[in-house]
Design a protein around this motif. Structure first.
Motif, PDB file in Angstrom:
ATOM      1  N   VAL A 122     157.505  87.105  72.318  1.00 36.91           N
ATOM      2  CA  VAL A 122     156.933  85.978  73.069  1.00 36.91           C
ATOM      3  C   VAL A 122     157.360  86.065  74.532  1.00 36.91           C
ATOM      4  N   ALA A 123     158.630  86.385  74.779  1.00 36.34           N
ATOM      5  CA  ALA A 123     159.111  86.527  76.151  1.00 36.34           C
ATOM      6  C   ALA A 123     158.451  87.707  76.843  1.00 36.34           C
ATOM      7  N   CYS A 124     158.203  88.784  76.101  1.00 32.70           N
ATOM      8  CA  CYS A 124     157.525  89.942  76.697  1.00 32.70           C
ATOM      9  C   CYS A 124     156.118  89.579  77.166  1.00 32.70           C
ATOM     10  N   GLU A 125     155.394  88.841  76.348  1.00 34.97           N
ATOM     11  CA  GLU A 125     154.049  88.418  76.760  1.00 34.97           C
ATOM     12  C   GLU A 125     154.117  87.495  77.969  1.00 34.97           C
ATOM     13  N   ALA A 126     155.126  86.615  77.990  1.00 35.55           N
ATOM     14  CA  ALA A 126     155.294  85.737  79.155  1.00 35.55           C
ATOM     15  C   ALA A 126     155.551  86.562  80.410  1.00 35.55           C
ATOM     16  N   ALA A 127     156.369  87.601  80.291  1.00 33.85           N
ATOM     17  CA  ALA A 127     156.657  88.454  81.448  1.00 33.85           C
ATOM     18  C   ALA A 127     155.396  89.149  81.950  1.00 33.85           C
ATOM     19  N   LEU A 128     154.568  89.614  81.037  1.00 34.57           N
ATOM     20  CA  LEU A 128     153.310  90.220  81.452  1.00 34.57           C
ATOM     21  C   LEU A 128     152.433  89.193  82.171  1.00 34.57           C
ATOM     22  N   GLY A 129     152.505  87.934  81.723  1.00 31.52           N
ATOM     23  CA  GLY A 129     151.812  86.858  82.418  1.00 31.52           C
ATOM     24  C   GLY A 129     152.348  86.633  83.823  1.00 31.52           C
ATOM     25  N   VAL A 130     153.667  86.761  83.989  1.00 33.81           N
ATOM     26  CA  VAL A 130     154.264  86.646  85.327  1.00 33.81           C
ATOM     27  C   VAL A 130     153.704  87.714  86.256  1.00 33.81           C
ATOM     28  N   PHE A 131     153.639  88.954  85.792  1.00 29.25           N
ATOM     29  CA  PHE A 131     153.095  90.017  86.635  1.00 29.25           C
ATOM     30  C   PHE A 131     151.617  89.778  86.943  1.00 29.25           C
ATOM     31  N   ASP A 132     150.873  89.235  85.971  1.00 30.34           N
ATOM     32  CA  ASP A 132     149.475  88.870  86.223  1.00 30.34           C
ATOM     33  C   ASP A 132     149.374  87.834  87.338  1.00 30.34           C
ATOM     34  N   GLU A 133     150.222  86.814  87.265  1.00 28.12           N
ATOM     35  CA  GLU A 133     150.192  85.736  88.263  1.00 28.12           C
ATOM     36  C   GLU A 133     150.557  86.256  89.651  1.00 28.12           C
ATOM     37  N   ILE A 134     151.562  87.122  89.722  1.00 27.58           N
ATOM     38  CA  ILE A 134     151.981  87.665  91.018  1.00 27.58           C
ATOM     39  C   ILE A 134     150.841  88.431  91.666  1.00 27.58           C
ATOM     40  N   GLU A 135     150.161  89.244  90.867  1.00 29.71           N
ATOM     41  CA  GLU A 135     149.075  90.055  91.419  1.00 29.71           C
ATOM     42  C   GLU A 135     147.854  89.211  91.754  1.00 29.71           C
ATOM     43  N   ALA A 136     147.450  88.349  90.835  1.00 28.15           N
ATOM     44  CA  ALA A 136     146.227  87.571  91.050  1.00 28.15           C
ATOM     45  C   ALA A 136     146.379  86.588  92.196  1.00 28.15           C
ATOM     46  N   GLY A 137     147.564  86.022  92.353  1.00 28.05           N
ATOM     47  CA  GLY A 137     147.781  85.017  93.385  1.00 28.05           C
ATOM     48  C   GLY A 137     148.352  85.549  94.676  1.00 28.05           C
ATOM     49  N   ASP A 138     148.518  86.879  94.787  1.00 28.14           N
ATOM     50  CA  ASP A 138     149.130  87.494  95.969  1.00 28.14           C
ATOM     51  C   ASP A 138     150.435  86.759  96.309  1.00 28.14           C
ATOM     52  N   LEU A 139     151.298  86.635  95.317  1.00 28.82           N
ATOM     53  CA  LEU A 139     152.480  85.787  95.469  1.00 28.82           C
ATOM     54  C   LEU A 139     153.573  86.402  96.329  1.00 28.82           C
ATOM     55  N   LEU A 140     153.535  87.706  96.543  1.00 25.36           N
ATOM     56  CA  LEU A 140     154.474  88.283  97.501  1.00 25.36           C
ATOM     57  C   LEU A 140     154.196  87.733  98.901  1.00 25.36           C
ATOM     58  N   GLU A 141     152.942  87.692  99.259  1.00 25.35           N
ATOM     59  CA  GLU A 141     152.571  87.115 100.550  1.00 25.35           C
ATOM     60  C   GLU A 141     152.873  85.622 100.581  1.00 25.35           C
ATOM     61  N   ARG A 142     152.633  84.930  99.468  1.00 21.84           N
ATOM     62  CA  ARG A 142     152.917  83.497  99.418  1.00 21.84           C
ATOM     63  C   ARG A 142     154.405  83.224  99.630  1.00 21.84           C
ATOM     64  N   ALA A 143     155.261  84.053  99.048  1.00 21.18           N
ATOM     65  CA  ALA A 143     156.700  83.880  99.253  1.00 21.18           C
ATOM     66  C   ALA A 143     157.060  84.034 100.726  1.00 21.18           C
ATOM     67  N   ARG A 144     156.434  84.984 101.388  1.00 17.50           N
ATOM     68  CA  ARG A 144     156.710  85.174 102.813  1.00 17.50           C
ATOM     69  C   ARG A 144     156.227  83.991 103.632  1.00 17.50           C
ATOM     70  N   GLU A 145     155.070  83.442 103.275  1.00 14.80           N
ATOM     71  CA  GLU A 145     154.559  82.263 103.986  1.00 14.80           C
ATOM     72  C   GLU A 145     155.498  81.079 103.820  1.00 14.80           C
ATOM     73  N   ILE A 146     155.961  80.865 102.599  1.00 10.85           N
ATOM     74  CA  ILE A 146     156.890  79.759 102.341  1.00 10.85           C
ATOM     75  C   ILE A 146     158.161  79.952 103.162  1.00 10.85           C
ATOM     76  N   GLY A 147     158.672  81.179 103.179  1.00 14.22           N
ATOM     77  CA  GLY A 147     159.878  81.453 103.947  1.00 14.22           C
ATOM     78  C   GLY A 147     159.690  81.188 105.429  1.00 14.22           C
ATOM     79  N   ASP A 148     158.570  81.604 105.975  1.00  9.84           N
ATOM     80  CA  ASP A 148     158.306  81.367 107.403  1.00  9.84           C
ATOM     81  C   ASP A 148     158.285  79.873 107.707  1.00  9.84           C
ATOM     82  N   THR A 149     157.623  79.100 106.849  1.00 13.66           N
ATOM     83  CA  THR A 149     157.547  77.653 107.052  1.00 13.66           C
ATOM     84  C   THR A 149     158.932  77.015 106.988  1.00 13.66           C
ATOM     85  N   MET A 150     159.713  77.404 105.994  1.00  8.98           N
ATOM     86  CA  MET A 150     161.026  76.802 105.820  1.00  8.98           C
ATOM     87  C   MET A 150     161.979  77.186 106.945  1.00  8.98           C
TER      88      MET A 150
END
Length: 458
Positions: free
Chosen positions: A332-360
Motif C-alpha cells: 500500500v505504501a509503495c503504491e502511495a509512493a508511486l502516486g507521489v511521483f505522479d503528483e510531482i510530475e503532473a503538477g510540476d511541483l519542483l517548480e512550485r517548491a521554488r515559487e513558494i520559497g521565493d515568496t517566503m
C-alpha cells in the motif's frame, strides 16, 4: 455519532482559515483528556487539536477550526494531504491485497519504487534500493550497508544533526533533550564534527566552509583514524537542527574529504528530499554525488515508507537475509509512493517548491528588516526557517519567544513548527499543494504574531 458529520478531506476541502473556538476547542479537549489515560506522557503534540480532515493547504479539527498548514506533518505530505494520485493508488491496492511480506512473496510495486529512486538519485553508476518503514530505519540500514561494504566500524556525524529516535539513530543525533536524555548508554563508534553553520560560526562566516572542513579532516586523520571510518553521514539541510543550510562549498569539501580517504558519504535526505527544496534531492543544489542516500517522510505522501538508495556494489555487499523486515516496503505504501511521483510530475511541483520559497524568503526578509529579533532567514524551496534571538543583537537564542509566536499563530489559525538545537527556530514546511492566497495569508498571520509578541516582550 462519532464521525457522522466529519468533513471530507483531500483537495475538495474548503481552502479557508477559520477559527470558531478557542484552541484547543471543547471537542479536542475531551479527546486530550481521553489521550492522557491511554497514551504515555512522552507522546506530545505541537498543536493539540484532533484532526478530522486535511487537504490542499489546510487542516480541519474536531471543533470545525480550519488551520493553514505550514507543517505538512513534518515534511511528509509534501504533495498535499490525501493527494488524488496517492489516495487512488493506495485505495486500489487495499482492495487487491494489504500484505504478503516482500521477503516471502514479492510484488511489482516494490520494484517500481526502487526503479524510480534508482533513476532519480544523483549517485554515480549502477544503483540499488531497499525499502523500509521509516527514516530512522533507513539510516540504520545505510550504516549497516556502509559497515558491511567497508569492513570499518566508525560513523562520523555533525553538530545539530538529527537522524532518528532508535538506539543507533539517537546515538547519531546531536541534541540531548528531548531525544536522548535518560535513554543511554548509546551505540559506540559514533564521532561528531562541527557543522558549517554560517550564522553561528565562531569565526568569519566567509571562512566557515573552509574551517569546518579542516575540522572534519582533523577529526578523521588525527582523532579517529580515517581507516576506522566507514561513512560520514550528513543532512544537506539540517532539519530538526533548525533548517541549517551549510555554508556554500562545505558539502563539496566533505565529499572530497571522504573520497580521498576511501570513506563513504551518506546523505540523509529524509526531511529535505522528494521535491521539498525545489530539487528532487537537496544535495543536488551543491552538485553532490553521494554513495548512499536515505529517504522517507515525503516519499509516500503520509504512509510509512523509507528507502536506502546506493551504489550497486555497496548495496550488494550485504549477504542474503541481512536486509529487510516484515512490513518493509508495504504494497500500500509503495503504491502511495508511486502516486507521489505522479503528483510531482503532473503538477510540476519542483517548480512550485521554488515559487513558494521565493515568496517566503522575500516576505521573511522584509520582516527581518523590521524586527531585529529575526537573526537569520534561511532555507531552500518550501523548507524555510527564521532564527529568533534577543533584542540586544548578540545572537542570544530566544526559545521562549519562538514558543510564544508559535502559540499565537496556532490560536490565529496557522500551524507552524519550532526547531533548532536551542529551540529558537520557527520552521515552515507548507505543502506544495497550498494556494498562493493561503500562503500569503499564512505569512501575514505570522508577521502579525511576530509583531505582537515582540511588542509584548518590549
Amino acid at each position: 455519532m462519532p464521525g457522522a458529520s466529519r468533513p471530507v478531506g483531500g483537495p475538495g476541502l474548503a481552502q479557508v482559515r477559520r477559527v470558531v473556538s478557542e484552541i484547543p476547542g471543547p471537542r479536542s479537549r475531551e479527546l486530550l483528556a481521553r489521550q492522557r489515560g491511554l497514551v504515555p506522557a512522552g507522546v506530545g503534540a505541537v498543536l493539540p487539536v484532533f484532526v478530522e480532515a486535511a487537504g490542499g493547504g489546510v487542516i480541519v479539527d474536531a471543533d470545525g477550526n480550519s488551520f493553514i498548514d505550514f507543517g505538512s506533518g513534518i515534511a511528509v505530505t509534501t504533495v498535499g494531504n490525501s493527494a488524488p494520485a496517492v489516495a487512488e493508488r493506495a485505495a486500489a491496492q487495499l482492495r487487491r491485497f494489504t500484505h504478503t511480506c516482500f521477503l516471502v512473496s514479492p510484488y511489482e510495486s516494490y520494484l517500481d519504487v526502487c526503479e524510480k529512486l534508482n533513476e532519480l538519485a544523483p549517485i554515480p553508476g549502477e544503483k540499488r534500493t531497499i525499502l523500509v518503514n521509516s527514516g530512522a530505519e533507513a539510516v540504520e540500514n545505510a550504516v549497516k550497508i556502509a559497515r558491511a561494504a567497508t569492513g570499518r566500524p566508525g560513523i562520523v556525524v555533525f553538530d545539530h544533526g538529527f537522524h532518528g529516535r532508535t538506539l543507533l539513530t539517537m546515538s547519531l543525533t546531536a541534541k540531548n533533550k528531548p531525544y536522548k536524555q535518560g535513554f543511554g548508554p548509546f551505540a559506540p563508534e559514533v564521532h561528531r564534527a562541527p557543522m558549517a553553520y554560517p550564522y553561528r560560526w565562531p569565526g568569519s562566516p566567509e571562512r566557515c566552509a573552509e574551517e569546518a572542513a579542516s575540522a572534519l579532516a582533523d577529526l578523521l586523520d588525527r582523532q579517529v583514524g580515517a581507516d576506522n571510518v566507514a561513512a560520514v553521514l550528513i543532512e544537506p539541510i539540517q532539519g530538526e537542527g533548525g533548517f541549517i543550510v551549510p555554508a556554500p562549498g562545505f558539502l563539496g569539501r566533505v565529499a572530497e574529504i571522504c573520497r580521498s580517504r576511501g570513506i563513504l558519504l551518506i546523505v540523509d535526505e529524509i526531511q529535505a528530499g522528494i521535491a521539498r527544496t525545489g530539487r528532487m534531492f537537496a544535495c543536488e543544489h551543491e552538485g553532490i554525488r553521494p554513495d548512499l542516500i536515505t529517504t522517507a517522510k515525503g516519499l509516500a505522501g503520509g504512509l510509512p515508507l523509507g528507502a536506502v538508495t546506493g551504489r550497486a556494489e555497496l548495496m550488494d555487499a550485504v549477504p542474503a537475509g541481512g536486509l529487510g523486515g516484515t512490513f518493509s516496503g508495504s504494497p500500500v505504501a509503495c503504491e502511495a509512493a508511486l502516486g507521489v511521483f505522479d503528483e510531482i510530475e503532473a503538477g510540476d511541483l519542483l517548480e512550485r517548491a521554488r515559487e513558494i520559497g521565493d515568496t517566503m524568503l522575500e516576505f521573511l526578509g522584509g520582516l527581518s528588516d523590521r524586527h531585529p529579533v529575526i537573526g537569520d532567514v534561511r532555507g531552500r524551496g518550501a523548507m524555510i526557517a527564521v532564527e529568533l534571538v534577543e533584542q540586544d543583537g548578540d545572537r542570544v537564542p530566544a526559545p521562549d519567544l519562538a514558543a510564544r509566536i508559535a502559540k499565537r499563530c496556532h490560536a490565529d489559525g496557522l500551524l507552524v513548527l519550532t526547531a533548532g538545537s536551542y529551540g529558537n527556530v520557527l520552521r515552515f514546511l507548507p505543502p506544495l499543494s497550498i494556494s498562493d492566497a493561503l500562503l500569503e495569508e499564512g505569512l501575514t498571520v505570522l508577521g502579525e504574531a511576530i509583531a505582537k509578541e515582540t511588542a509584548c516582550a518590549g
